[in-house]
Motif scaffolding. Structure first.
Motif, PDB file in Angstrom:
ATOM      1  N   ASP A  41       1.865 -14.192   0.668  1.00 37.57           N
ATOM      2  CA  ASP A  41       2.911 -14.908  -0.124  1.00 37.57           C
ATOM      3  C   ASP A  41       3.835 -15.299   0.999  1.00 37.57           C
ATOM      4  OD1 ASP A  41       3.925 -12.493   0.080  1.00 37.57           O
ATOM      5  OD2 ASP A  41       4.886 -12.683  -1.820  1.00 37.57           O
ATOM      6  N   SER A  86       1.122  -4.412  -6.835  1.00 37.36           N
ATOM      7  CA  SER A  86       1.496  -5.785  -5.996  1.00 37.36           C
ATOM      8  C   SER A  86       2.134  -6.616  -7.060  1.00 37.36           C
ATOM      9  CB  SER A  86       0.787  -6.146  -4.865  1.00 37.36           C
ATOM     10  OG  SER A  86      -0.353  -6.499  -5.499  1.00 37.36           O
ATOM     11  N   ARG A 120       0.728  -1.211   0.122  1.00 42.49           N
ATOM     12  CA  ARG A 120      -0.165  -0.050   0.072  1.00 42.49           C
ATOM     13  C   ARG A 120       0.851   1.245  -0.108  1.00 42.49           C
ATOM     14  NH1 ARG A 120      -5.334  -0.486   1.695  1.00 42.49           N
ATOM     15  NH2 ARG A 120      -5.955  -2.607   2.042  1.00 42.49           N
ATOM     16  N   ASP A 124      -4.791 -10.692  -7.043  1.00 39.49           N
ATOM     17  CA  ASP A 124      -3.871 -11.509  -6.262  1.00 39.49           C
ATOM     18  C   ASP A 124      -3.639 -13.074  -6.408  1.00 39.49           C
ATOM     19  OD1 ASP A 124      -3.808  -8.833  -4.946  1.00 39.49           O
ATOM     20  OD2 ASP A 124      -4.703  -9.509  -3.163  1.00 39.49           O
TER      21      ASP A 124
HETATM   22  O1  C5P Z   1      -3.358  -7.247   3.510  1.00 36.97           O
HETATM   23  P1  C5P Z   1      -3.708  -5.991   2.557  1.00 36.97           P
HETATM   24  O2  C5P Z   1      -5.263  -5.959   2.211  1.00 36.97           O
HETATM   25  O3  C5P Z   1      -3.364  -4.671   3.129  1.00 36.97           O
HETATM   26  O4  C5P Z   1      -3.016  -5.959   1.234  1.00 36.97           O
HETATM   27  C1  C5P Z   1      -3.147  -5.132   0.420  1.00 36.97           C
HETATM   28  C2  C5P Z   1      -2.664  -5.765  -1.067  1.00 36.97           C
HETATM   29  O5  C5P Z   1      -1.366  -5.709  -0.966  1.00 36.97           O
HETATM   30  C3  C5P Z   1      -3.156  -7.201  -1.433  1.00 36.97           C
HETATM   31  O6  C5P Z   1      -4.373  -6.954  -1.969  1.00 36.97           O
HETATM   32  C4  C5P Z   1      -2.350  -7.707  -2.467  1.00 36.97           C
HETATM   33  O7  C5P Z   1      -2.348  -7.049  -3.572  1.00 36.97           O
HETATM   34  C5  C5P Z   1      -1.000  -7.001  -1.857  1.00 36.97           C
HETATM   35  N1  C5P Z   1      -0.118  -8.083  -1.187  1.00 36.97           N
HETATM   36  C6  C5P Z   1       0.697  -9.025  -1.669  1.00 36.97           C
HETATM   37  N2  C5P Z   1       1.409  -9.769  -0.902  1.00 36.97           N
HETATM   38  C7  C5P Z   1       1.446  -9.725   0.289  1.00 36.97           C
HETATM   39  C8  C5P Z   1       0.542  -8.728   0.985  1.00 36.97           C
HETATM   40  C9  C5P Z   1      -0.251  -7.757   0.323  1.00 36.97           C
HETATM   41  O8  C5P Z   1       0.562  -8.864  -2.898  1.00 36.97           O
HETATM   42  N3  C5P Z   1       2.289 -10.456   1.004  1.00 36.97           N
END
Ligand code: C5P
Length: 224
Positions: free
Chosen positions: A132, A104, A39, A185
């Protein structure tokens, strides 16, 4: 005592961070919210007017931006800082939720974030939540939990969270955002959201936060 890595992955707004935070506090472990990092990158690109497809611009941004976490002593919350400034409320806004999965997905962004997450957890004794962690960041995590819940339940929880910060968003918009993010995702090429074969499944649709925390703590006891 043995210091573990606890990986909590799963779909958006399942209660991953609430559970992870409580588990970390109980065990006196560090807590890393990896979603906050993606974010923060999204916020930075928007503020610098760098288009997501401008890979030279994204590369420059990754060199310039410095993501850290700071504990707010008053609230006890872990807040994300971008180049030294707390940006916790800004990264939680819907405009960021609507775009974060497009950032992301960029391999260069993932490589930089995964490397930083691995450095943050190298001494172990950490609870990390994301998408992940159990598959890519710490495939050797001693405890892996994969969280899921019905989308309407997740959307209602998210709506309440946003409302508590003064952002009023319709339920349909949140459901659409969660579905879109889950899809992007789970289908991206680089470290997609996927349950690691050795992760235990936790469906939070009908259980309380305390029950979620107890579930993870039982796994921790078994791994110690
Ligand atoms: O956990 P949260 O909803 O705040 O994560 C926001 C976005 O960050 C997810 O929808 C995803 O696209 C990305 N994300 C990711 N890998 C992670 C954590 C989050 O791709 N380990």
């Amino acid at each position: 005592m043995k210091q573990l890595v606890i990986a909590i992955d799963g779909y958006s707004s399942c209660g991953k961070s609430t559970t992870a935070k409580a588990v970390a506090a109980e065990l006196h472990y560090a807590y890393v919210d990896t979603g906050a990092m993606y974010r923060a990158v999204t916020l930075y690109l928007l503020e610098q007017n760098i288009a997501f497809h401008d890979l030279a611009g994204v590369e420059r941004a990754l060199h310039e931006l410095h993501i850290t976490f700071r504990r707010n002593r008053r609230t006890g919350r872990n807040e994300v800082c971008l180049n030294g400034t707390i940006r916790e409320d800004d990264i939680r806004q819907m405009r960021i939720s609507n775009l974060v999965s497009e950032v992301s997905v960029i391999p260069m962004v993932r490589h930089a974030m995964v490397a930083q997450q691995q450095r943050m957890g190298r001494k172990r004794g950490v609870v990390m939540d994301g998408r992940d962690i159990g598959t890519t960041v710490f495939p050797d995590a001693e405890v892996k939990v994969f969280m899921t819940a019905e989308v309407e339940v997740r959307a209602r929880r998210r709506q309440e969270e946003l409302a508590s910060k003064g952002e009023i968003v319709g339920l349909d918009d949140i459901v659409e955002n969660l579905r879109k993010r889950d899809y992007l995702d789970s289908t991206r090429a680089e470290s997609p959201l996927r349950r690691a074969p050795d992760a235990v499944l936790l469906d939070t649709t009908h259980i309380t936060i305390d029950e979620q925390v107890d579930f993870v703590l039982e796994r921790v006891s078994a791994a110690l």
